[in-house]
Design an enzyme around this catalytic site. Structure first.
Site, mmCIF file in Angstrom:
data_model
loop_
_atom_site.group_PDB
_atom_site.id
_atom_site.type_symbol
_atom_site.label_atom_id
_atom_site.label_comp_id
_atom_site.label_asym_id
_atom_site.label_seq_id
_atom_site.Cartn_x
_atom_site.Cartn_y
_atom_site.Cartn_z
ATOM 1 N N SER A 82 0.819 -1.193 0.000
ATOM 2 C CA SER A 82 0.000 0.000 0.000
ATOM 3 C C SER A 82 0.860 1.253 0.000
ATOM 4 O O SER A 82 2.065 1.210 0.220
ATOM 5 C CB SER A 82 -0.914 0.007 1.229
ATOM 6 O OG SER A 82 -1.613 -1.214 1.322
ATOM 7 N N HIS A 135 -0.009 15.800 -2.394
ATOM 8 C CA HIS A 135 0.545 16.845 -3.249
ATOM 9 C C HIS A 135 -0.230 18.131 -2.970
ATOM 10 O O HIS A 135 -1.458 18.094 -2.812
ATOM 11 C CB HIS A 135 0.426 16.487 -4.739
ATOM 12 C CG HIS A 135 1.025 15.169 -5.094
ATOM 13 N ND1 HIS A 135 2.386 14.969 -5.196
ATOM 14 C CD2 HIS A 135 0.445 13.974 -5.351
ATOM 15 C CE1 HIS A 135 2.625 13.705 -5.515
ATOM 16 N NE2 HIS A 135 1.456 13.079 -5.611
ATOM 17 N N CYS A 156 -4.330 -2.557 0.444
ATOM 18 C CA CYS A 156 -4.742 -3.921 0.131
ATOM 19 C C CYS A 156 -4.980 -4.643 1.446
ATOM 20 O O CYS A 156 -4.194 -4.505 2.384
ATOM 21 C CB CYS A 156 -3.669 -4.658 -0.671
ATOM 22 S SG CYS A 156 -3.582 -4.172 -2.395
#
Length: 271
Positions: free
Chosen positions: A118, A123, A146
């Protein structure tokens, strides 16, 4: 739904479902002059620099019980920052049933979840309008996991970590896993709305719109702050310093900016 969230399904091998949360937030401000705009951008870059964003993502990682394998972070010139965490399954052996229900997750006080293969990224995008005095700051955070647990349990903390006027939240479950009989499972938990993972006291602050495609396991929620206090949107000034006409014009510009972001289209306003 394929099953009740309270049913602990026995799987064949590892849970291969990928669950992706995209949290997109906007902060909006009125900056009348170039100097004020530059000061706002400088303030945002200081407030949400790569170091602080790394702390936020580390807390998200702790919330979902993950080990951080690698951290990449960067402050950009002239503005903005990015951080990426590669994470793996944490020490929790079994996910508590209380964490499988459709309810808000905790703030970072305890490790309650597990995942593997994972990542978490953020950003930032500070910017301003060239001539209308509007400045905005956008942050995009993606949590991809996951395993058995949904990253929606980190949503409460993410909202808590940012001053947010507009939020756009997307959640999707991809792939499939198998039970012990080989039957494919395309989702392993009940979900009606992303809103159910946001605490009631936070939901009361926002107008919200849901767009969900249940058969594709795609969920989308948009949120816009209800209360408007002009003082919260003026950088370096207060509304008491403004004339009634200035107050009217600035309020109209700010509300139009918020509506355009919320509805995803440009709006023409008569001054």
């Amino acid at each position: 739904m394929e099953h009740s969230a309270n049913e602990r399904i026995k799987l064949h091998g590892f849970n291969n479902l990928t669950k992706s949360l995209s949290f997109n937030m906007y902060d909006i401000c009125y900056t009348e002059t170039k100097k004020e705009r530059e000061a706002y951008i400088e303030y945002i870059d200081e407030q949400y620099n790569a170091e602080r964003l790394t702390d936020i993502l580390n807390n998200v990682s702790n919330l979902i019980g993950a080990h951080v394998l690698n951290i990449a972070k960067q402050d950009y010139v002239p503005q903005g920052a990015s951080v990426t965490l590669l994470i793996s399954e944490g020490p929790v052996v079994e996910v508590p049933e209380a964490q499988l229900d459709e309810s808000p997750g905790p703030l970072p006080e305890s490790v309650v979840m597990q995942l593997d293969k994972s990542h978490i990224t953020v950003h930032t995008y500070p910017e301003y309008h060239p001539n209308e005095g509007i400045s905005t700051f956008r942050a995009d955070i993606d949590v991809s996991t996951c395993g058995e647990i949904s990253p929606l349990k980190a949503l409460h903390y993410l909202i808590h970590s940012f001053d947010t006027d507009i939020m756009t939240i997307d959640y999707r479950v991809r792939g499939f896993t198998r039970d012990i009989h080989g039957k494919k499972l395309f989702i392993d938990h009940d979900i009606n709305s992303i809103q159910n993972y946001i605490p009631d006291n936070m939901k009361e602050l926002y107008d919200m719109i849901d767009v969900n495609v249940y058969q594709e396991h795609i969920f989308h929620t948009k949120c816009k702050l209800k209360k408007f206090d002009l003082n919260n949107y003026l950088f370096g000034h207060t509304k008491e310093e403004l004339s009634p006409e200035q107050t009217r014009q600035i309020t109209a510009r700010l509300k139009t900016e918020m509506d355009e972001i919320f509805y995803g289209k440009n709006i023409t306003v008569d001054e």
